[in-house]
Design an enzyme around this catalytic site. Sequence first.
Site, mmCIF file in Angstrom:
data_model
loop_
_atom_site.group_PDB
_atom_site.id
_atom_site.type_symbol
_atom_site.label_atom_id
_atom_site.label_comp_id
_atom_site.label_asym_id
_atom_site.label_seq_id
_atom_site.Cartn_x
_atom_site.Cartn_y
_atom_site.Cartn_z
ATOM 1 C CB SER A 259 -0.844 -0.182 1.246
ATOM 2 O OG SER A 259 -1.767 -0.888 1.226
ATOM 3 C CG ASP B 204 -0.131 -2.624 3.464
ATOM 4 O OD1 ASP B 204 0.903 -2.344 3.166
ATOM 5 O OD2 ASP B 204 -0.186 -2.011 4.372
ATOM 6 C CG LEU C 23 1.777 -8.557 7.253
ATOM 7 C CD1 LEU C 23 2.776 -7.687 6.525
ATOM 8 C CD2 LEU C 23 1.580 -10.170 6.937
ATOM 9 C CB SER D 126 18.532 -1.709 4.885
ATOM 10 O OG SER D 126 18.831 -0.660 5.424
ATOM 11 C CE1 TYR E 110 14.133 -0.771 8.907
ATOM 12 C CE2 TYR E 110 16.979 -0.290 8.098
ATOM 13 C CZ TYR E 110 15.157 -0.223 7.454
ATOM 14 O OH TYR E 110 15.212 -0.149 6.566
HETATM 15 N N1 LIG Z 1 12.480 3.985 1.832
HETATM 16 C C1 LIG Z 1 13.939 3.571 2.893
HETATM 17 O O1 LIG Z 1 15.294 4.814 2.548
HETATM 18 C C2 LIG Z 1 14.636 2.184 2.929
HETATM 19 C C3 LIG Z 1 15.425 1.584 2.918
HETATM 20 C C4 LIG Z 1 15.722 0.972 2.458
HETATM 21 C C5 LIG Z 1 15.024 -0.097 2.772
HETATM 22 N N2 LIG Z 1 13.620 -0.359 3.674
HETATM 23 C C6 LIG Z 1 13.111 -1.001 3.022
HETATM 24 O O2 LIG Z 1 11.754 -0.823 2.541
HETATM 25 C C7 LIG Z 1 10.957 -2.101 2.654
HETATM 26 C C8 LIG Z 1 9.645 -0.806 2.258
HETATM 27 O O3 LIG Z 1 9.334 0.291 2.739
HETATM 28 P P1 LIG Z 1 8.839 1.058 1.958
HETATM 29 O O4 LIG Z 1 10.557 2.632 1.535
HETATM 30 O O5 LIG Z 1 8.507 1.614 0.587
HETATM 31 O O6 LIG Z 1 8.179 2.513 3.243
HETATM 32 P P2 LIG Z 1 6.455 2.771 3.080
HETATM 33 O O7 LIG Z 1 6.533 3.196 4.953
HETATM 34 O O8 LIG Z 1 6.459 3.490 1.971
HETATM 35 O O9 LIG Z 1 5.862 0.944 3.058
HETATM 36 C C9 LIG Z 1 5.354 0.453 3.744
HETATM 37 C C10 LIG Z 1 4.111 -0.770 4.117
HETATM 38 O O10 LIG Z 1 4.164 -1.698 5.246
HETATM 39 C C11 LIG Z 1 3.576 -1.741 5.631
HETATM 40 N N3 LIG Z 1 3.320 -2.037 7.030
HETATM 41 C C12 LIG Z 1 4.184 -1.802 8.113
HETATM 42 N N4 LIG Z 1 3.662 -2.403 9.049
HETATM 43 C C13 LIG Z 1 3.266 -3.116 8.474
HETATM 44 C C14 LIG Z 1 2.602 -4.356 9.287
HETATM 45 N N5 LIG Z 1 2.451 -4.413 11.042
HETATM 46 N N6 LIG Z 1 1.135 -5.231 8.328
HETATM 47 C C15 LIG Z 1 1.534 -5.009 7.407
HETATM 48 N N7 LIG Z 1 1.876 -4.192 6.858
HETATM 49 C C16 LIG Z 1 2.453 -3.405 7.078
HETATM 50 C C17 LIG Z 1 2.573 -0.812 5.465
HETATM 51 O O11 LIG Z 1 2.040 -0.141 5.790
HETATM 52 C C18 LIG Z 1 3.480 0.156 4.004
HETATM 53 O O12 LIG Z 1 2.319 -0.003 3.372
HETATM 54 C C19 LIG Z 1 10.857 -1.425 4.521
HETATM 55 O O13 LIG Z 1 11.154 -3.098 4.643
HETATM 56 C C20 LIG Z 1 12.088 -0.978 4.671
HETATM 57 O O14 LIG Z 1 12.517 -1.245 5.956
HETATM 58 C C21 LIG Z 1 13.323 1.250 2.604
#
Ligand SMILES: NC(=O)c1ccc[n+]([C@@H]2O[C@H](COP(=O)([O-])OP(=O)(O)OC[C@H]3O[C@@H](n4cnc5c(N)ncnc54)[C@H](O)[C@@H]3O)[C@@H](O)[C@H]2O)c1
Length: 255
Positions: A14, A36, A52, A117, A157
């Site tokens: 989402s 999600d 989750l 990450s 993290y």
């Molecule tokens: N954005 C960054 O800089 C970055 C860098 C490295 C890794 N990541 C990793 O990438 C992945 C995606 O992150 P993003 O940046 O797209 O973040 P985001 O916040 O845009 O998306 C995260 C999604 O996970 C869902 N989510 C969180 N907790 C949940 C739960 N308990 N149950 C169900 N759904 C849940 C949220 O509703 C959201 O839709 C993550 O694992 C994050 O750790 C992000």
Amino acid sequence: MNLIDRTIVVTGVSSGIGAETARLLRFHGAHVIGVDRNEPSLTLDGFVQADLSHPESIDAAVQCLPSRIDGLCNVAGVPGTAGVELVACVNYLGLRHLTQALLPRMPAGGSIVNVASVLGAEWPARLEQHKALAATASFAEGEAWLAGHPVDQQTCYQYFKEALIVWTLTQAQPWFLATSVRMNCVAPGPVFTPILGDFVTLVGEQRVAEDSRRMKRPAYADEIAPVIAWLCAEESRWINGVNLPVDGGLASTYL
Ligand SMILES: NC(=O)c1ccc[n+]([C@@H]2O[C@H](COP(=O)([O-])OP(=O)(O)OC[C@H]3O[C@@H](n4cnc5c(N)ncnc54)[C@H](O)[C@@H]3O)[C@@H](O)[C@H]2O)c1
């Protein structure tokens, strides 16, 4: 990328990287079922709302997912500012629980992609701890192990992304040998998504300033999604058990 008629489950669908991955997988012909806690705002072939962080909620979601799944993209994640327990449950224990539950539905040629990450890059420094946690068989056993080996809020993290990389690297080949299902990690550097600000808060201004000298810029989600999608596709069928940095070269500067 050949993804025609492959059924792929994408968590974290989402927002951010998960949403972009789902969009791209559908563009290449896959049937995408999103999972999600929040409703998605894009077109999907199916959606299951689930928290989750709880095994019961994951088990209920699994009941609603298709009986044949060709790909699983574990993208959902929370930043360290969410607190140690939630980070442990969503980013590691819940991800493992969902993956273990869905593996029996994945035919030969299936693919699992876990989003780690660049902040998990220091896993070799704590390898034995992460191997011990990886050896726990279930969500409950993992929780019990963590109760005896508490993790610091400030580094949680990083810790659970390291743990995810080690679990992926140690579990991938036994599963591949037994089932012909692959499992890999993708490790993004900073990405412009709603949680980028939380990472800045987490690592602090000094690390952000240092990292910004080491890279051109944060990524856009559409620079991460193609790599996740490709790891789901037939073309990557001989890649298994790797952690692939997708960070514009940032991790290479830590050597
Ligand atoms: N954005 C960054 O800089 C970055 C860098 C490295 C890794 N990541 C990793 O990438 C992945 C995606 O992150 P993003 O940046 O797209 O973040 P985001 O916040 O845009 O998306 C995260 C999604 O996970 C869902 N989510 C969180 N907790 C949940 C739960 N308990 N149950 C169900 N759904 C849940 C949220 O509703 C959201 O839709 C993550 O694992 C994050 O750790 C992000």
